[in-house]
Design an enzyme around this catalytic site. Structure first.
Site, mmCIF file in Angstrom:
data_model
loop_
_atom_site.group_PDB
_atom_site.id
_atom_site.type_symbol
_atom_site.label_atom_id
_atom_site.label_comp_id
_atom_site.label_asym_id
_atom_site.label_seq_id
_atom_site.Cartn_x
_atom_site.Cartn_y
_atom_site.Cartn_z
ATOM 1 N N LYS A 52 0.844 -1.206 0.000
ATOM 2 C CA LYS A 52 0.000 0.000 0.000
ATOM 3 C C LYS A 52 0.875 1.250 0.000
ATOM 4 O O LYS A 52 0.613 2.214 -0.730
ATOM 5 C CB LYS A 52 -0.930 -0.024 1.230
ATOM 6 C CG LYS A 52 -2.039 -1.059 1.083
ATOM 7 C CD LYS A 52 -2.782 -1.340 2.373
ATOM 8 C CE LYS A 52 -3.776 -2.485 2.143
ATOM 9 N NZ LYS A 52 -4.464 -2.933 3.353
ATOM 10 N N GLN A 96 -4.879 -1.679 9.722
ATOM 11 C CA GLN A 96 -4.694 -2.997 9.114
ATOM 12 C C GLN A 96 -5.236 -4.090 10.045
ATOM 13 O O GLN A 96 -4.836 -4.173 11.208
ATOM 14 C CB GLN A 96 -3.202 -3.217 8.822
ATOM 15 C CG GLN A 96 -2.913 -4.480 8.051
ATOM 16 C CD GLN A 96 -3.470 -4.476 6.622
ATOM 17 O OE1 GLN A 96 -3.353 -3.497 5.908
ATOM 18 N NE2 GLN A 96 -4.097 -5.565 6.224
ATOM 19 N N ASP A 119 -11.286 2.602 3.910
ATOM 20 C CA ASP A 119 -11.621 1.185 3.763
ATOM 21 C C ASP A 119 -13.123 0.981 3.572
ATOM 22 O O ASP A 119 -13.560 -0.102 3.205
ATOM 23 C CB ASP A 119 -11.183 0.414 5.025
ATOM 24 C CG ASP A 119 -9.878 -0.331 4.809
ATOM 25 O OD1 ASP A 119 -9.540 -0.592 3.641
ATOM 26 O OD2 ASP A 119 -9.208 -0.637 5.812
#
Ligand code: NAP
Length: 306
Positions: A52, A96, A119
């Protein structure tokens, strides 16, 4: 011959389209900013986060990561998220997953400001998705829709079957397909006659995390198959069975010690589908591309560019 829906190509197209938008934001004052929170040392999470951050660097997006130790408490993690919420230069916050067991994951995800929730996991953004209102969408489902649209696979009026009802893949992809006017069936581990339900599909999304479970008898000829599954086979006998003793796959297994396979039988899908996403190289590459897209869109909203 089935069409292969090449996710790497779509990812490159998306990134090429994002670059001038990032440059326009930089010209306006600052690059988009993404903050990643990575707890502990989970090897898979470390690889995802590295990828990422690399994608951010390729596009000129500012990125930073906080790396609290495995022993972090919910309260400590909440403070990190709150500080990031308050930062004007941060447009996207990504925590995460998975988090260690002592951390209340739901509280952490709820603490992320909905406007910075790149997200798309915050209940506010799940509500926006269900209501068809603007807001960041979960990255993998959004990537699947991009893939279908860019390969001009018709969705409206089609029968779509989604196998899997997780919050990060199954449910959001079902709503996105519904908003595109597909007739959607959601299946899960308690669904009866799963093969029969799958055979009704004109678009089949497999997201169960069960290696090569969807075999030829689940597929109606010509179906479009989106295989979200990412399963690592680490036993030679499984590689030999699923890939029918393919010399190439067995050699790859000997070299790397594992081979990736989706939730759909790779040989059956190539034989029966009209179009399908390969594993790897199908859905996988789009997840990070859509994270970049969500971060850029968040910066544009926050800087009043769009
Ligand atoms: P998950 O949270 O474990 O959910 C799996 C879903 O599949 C559940 O709804 C479960 O049903 C259903 N299921 C499990 N076994 C089944 C069976 N035998 N028959 C029918 N349904 C079954 O998984 P996830 O996070 O959605 O991920 C799914 C797969 O996608 C995994 O392989 C994951 O690695 C992959 N993935 C890939 C990407 C990417 O970027 N390519 C992103 C995310 C996930 P119940 O609800 O009844 O338990």
């Amino acid at each position: 011959m089935a069409r292969i829906l090449d996710g790497n190509r779509v990812r490159d197209d998306i990134k090429n389209e994002l670059k001038p938008r990032v440059d326009a934001l930089i010209a306006k004052g600052r690059p988009p900013g993404l903050a990643v929170v990575l707890v502990g040392h989970n090897p898979a999470s470390e690889i995802y986060v590295r990828n990422k951050i690399k994608a951010c660097q390729d596009l000129g997006i500012y990125s930073e990561s906080s790396t609290p130790p495995e022993s972090v408490s919910t309260e400590e993690l909440l403070r990190i998220v709150e500080q990031l919420n308050a930062r004007p230069d941060i447009d996207g916050i990504l925590v995460q997953l998975p988090l260690p067991p002592q951390v209340d994951t739901k509280r952490i995800l709820l603490a992320v400001a909905p406007a910075k929730d790149v997200d798309g996991f915050h209940p506010c953004n799940v509500g926006n998705l269900v209501a068809g209102l603007p807001g960041p969408r979960a990255c993998t489902p959004a990537g699947i829709l991009e893939l279908l649209k860019r390969f001009e696979i018709p969705i409206a009026g089609k029968r779509a079957v989604v196998v899997g009802r997780s919050d990060i893949v199954g449910k959001p992809v079902a709503f996105l397909l519904l908003h595109e006017n597909a007739t959607v069936t959601i299946c899960h581990s308690k669904t009866r006659d799963l093969a029969e339900r799958c055979r009704e599909a004109e678009i089949l999304v497999a997201a169960m995390g069960r290696p090569a479970m969807i075999t030829g008898d689940y597929l109606t000829p010509g179906v479009t198959v989106i295989d979200v599954g990412t399963n690592r086979l680490d036993k030679r006998v499984d590689v030999a069975r699923i890939f029918r003793n393919s010399a190439e796959k067995l050699a790859s297994f000997e070299k790397k010690g594992s081979v990736l396979v989706g939730d759909v039988d790779p040989l059956d899908v190539a034989e029966k589908a009209g179009a399908y996403t390969p594993v790897p190289g199908g859905v996988g590459p789009l997840t990070i591309a859509m994270l970049m897209a969500n971060t850029v869109a968040s910066a544009e909203r926050r800087l009043g560019v769009c």
